[in-house]
Motif scaffolding. Sequence first.
Motif, PDB file in Angstrom:
ATOM      1  N   PHE A   1      11.975  12.377  49.353  1.00 11.24           N
ATOM      2  CA  PHE A   1      12.831  13.742  50.034  1.00 11.24           C
ATOM      3  C   PHE A   1      14.196  13.627  49.298  1.00 11.24           C
ATOM      4  O   PHE A   1      14.434  12.263  49.082  1.00 11.24           O
ATOM      5  CB  PHE A   1      13.360  14.116  51.064  1.00 11.24           C
ATOM      6  CG  PHE A   1      12.408  14.469  52.107  1.00 11.24           C
ATOM      7  CD1 PHE A   1      12.033  16.220  52.335  1.00 11.24           C
ATOM      8  CD2 PHE A   1      11.683  13.564  52.783  1.00 11.24           C
ATOM      9  CE1 PHE A   1      10.924  16.793  52.687  1.00 11.24           C
ATOM     10  CE2 PHE A   1      10.723  13.893  54.031  1.00 11.24           C
ATOM     11  CZ  PHE A   1      10.009  15.285  53.997  1.00 11.24           C
ATOM     12  N   MET A   2      14.766  14.530  48.200  1.00  8.77           N
ATOM     13  CA  MET A   2      16.208  14.192  47.525  1.00  8.77           C
ATOM     14  C   MET A   2      17.821  14.755  48.266  1.00  8.77           C
ATOM     15  O   MET A   2      17.350  16.002  48.578  1.00  8.77           O
ATOM     16  CB  MET A   2      15.286  14.118  45.928  1.00  8.77           C
ATOM     17  CG  MET A   2      16.845  14.035  45.052  1.00  8.77           C
ATOM     18  SD  MET A   2      18.198  15.121  45.035  1.00  8.77           S
ATOM     19  CE  MET A   2      17.341  16.904  45.040  1.00  8.77           C
ATOM     20  N   ILE A   3      18.354  13.992  48.168  1.00  7.09           N
ATOM     21  CA  ILE A   3      19.347  14.675  48.755  1.00  7.09           C
ATOM     22  C   ILE A   3      19.995  14.189  47.766  1.00  7.09           C
ATOM     23  O   ILE A   3      21.345  13.447  47.297  1.00  7.09           O
ATOM     24  CB  ILE A   3      19.900  13.878  50.501  1.00  7.09           C
ATOM     25  CG1 ILE A   3      18.972  14.081  51.475  1.00  7.09           C
ATOM     26  CG2 ILE A   3      21.111  14.771  50.568  1.00  7.09           C
ATOM     27  CD1 ILE A   3      19.040  13.378  52.665  1.00  7.09           C
ATOM     28  N   SER A   4      21.434  16.294  47.551  1.00  2.61           N
ATOM     29  CA  SER A   4      22.318  15.942  46.188  1.00  2.61           C
ATOM     30  C   SER A   4      23.895  15.102  47.540  1.00  2.61           C
ATOM     31  O   SER A   4      23.928  16.658  48.349  1.00  2.61           O
ATOM     32  CB  SER A   4      22.308  17.300  45.822  1.00  2.61           C
ATOM     33  OG  SER A   4      23.550  16.842  44.672  1.00  2.61           O
ATOM     34  N   CYS A   5      24.145  14.576  46.474  1.00  4.03           N
ATOM     35  CA  CYS A   5      26.099  14.111  47.902  1.00  4.03           C
ATOM     36  C   CYS A   5      26.637  13.406  46.995  1.00  4.03           C
ATOM     37  O   CYS A   5      26.439  13.253  45.721  1.00  4.03           O
ATOM     38  CB  CYS A   5      25.071  13.385  48.562  1.00  4.03           C
ATOM     39  SG  CYS A   5      24.400  11.516  48.084  1.00  4.03           S
TER      40      CYS A   5
END
Length: 476
Positions: free
Chosen positions: A424-428
């Motif tokens: 999973f990739m989380i933009s933050c």
Amino acid sequence: MTFTVAIVGRPNVGKSTLFNRLVGKKLALVDDTPGVTRDRRPGDAKLVDLKFRIIDTAGLEQSAPDSLQGRMWAQTEQAIDEADLSLFVIDAKAGLTPADETLAEMLRRRGKPVIVVANKSEARGSDGGFYDAFTLGLGEPCPISAEHGQGMLDLRDAIVAALGEERAFPPREDVAETDVDIRPTGAGGVEDEESEPAYDETKPLRVAIVGRPNAGKSTLINRFLGEDRLLTGPEAGITRDSISVEWDWRGRTIKMFDTAGMRRKAKVQEKLEKLSVADALRAIRFAETVVIIFDATIPFEKQDLQIVDLVLREGRAAVLAFNKWDLVEDWQAVLADLREKTERLLPQARGIRAVPISGHTGYGLDRLMQAIIETDKVWNRRISTARLNRWLESQQVQHPPPAVSGRRLKLKYMTQVKARPPGFMISCTRPEAVPESYVRYLINGLRNDFDMPGVPIRVHFRASDNPFESKARKRR
């Protein structure tokens, strides 16, 4: 494949080197030590325009039937009976030995086509051994060098002559045309964001069996197959090569890899054992699901835990199997103890499936296969972006990201970038500042809320692109 060929001969004549030459890959372990190969290894061979199935076998030595060499002899005899043609490999440099004459007599009794292959013919002084091969009474020998690839055309012609043109080159079957469905998926030919692909119950599944030496890996596979396909015995470390076998379970093709037992790295000193462990690691990387065999009588040794950690770091789906369950007396007490230790000693694989089995009696094998299928489903799972973002928002409400250096972290967007294993990739904002404790909180939440026990989960953080960054630079 059109026909089957078995490679036979006494130890250290170059059978595995010839096998690797014909399959075009270094599949079989090769070393100067006699008796490296023990199990029979199949492969798909190609020799110029010939395509056939080939079987590498152990070096034949006459011994008592109950001994390790005697069991290896029995495995080789099964390969000869299964094959249409035998390649009888001799060492042209060393010349004939009484063992070669004994094997020649055995092959004559079988009544099947045999080609005498005089290997190492490139060496100086090999002519004497080549001409001595005529005395075996099995026809004209074929001089080759398996190491350097010399004489392969002559070997091809000898195989065609021994089997005949019709057997070597069967007529090709016409391939029926199939209709291809080119309908778009979803509106405008794009898959709907909310759709999650269904698990394919029919695709073949690759499973590797790993564990410490003498844990019962080969015995387990033999029980699955219903025959003594792999060499077993009380001796530790019998298996050296990673042998693959195929069988059907409830209509689904299962390809299992038997691997060498893996000891602690400090104890692995011999070159041959290092090669065996490296071959087992390649099998783990090639497999989809890995079954780690524990000895139920002495479970959770340090090496067991290291093997599980290795499998998870490679990103494979893992299942624990507590073998030799028939030797356990108090089942309920031992089972409760194993469950408690699994949760405590393997926190990185929370919810991993563990099944008590007995490769000797067949107890628990159906439950083990069901656990393998269920774990593979989780390993292949994909979750829609919309569901992930709703979940991410709820997670932040329950437990907001911490403030680092006085500034609150903001998690903006989440999507699944891959499966096998789920990633999973989380933009933050400031991805480098996300603490490890919060990453574990998110991973545990994914396991619980989306039912993904026992598989490795990867979560990556990325800074979102700032559309005004270039304007700020111009202002400076």
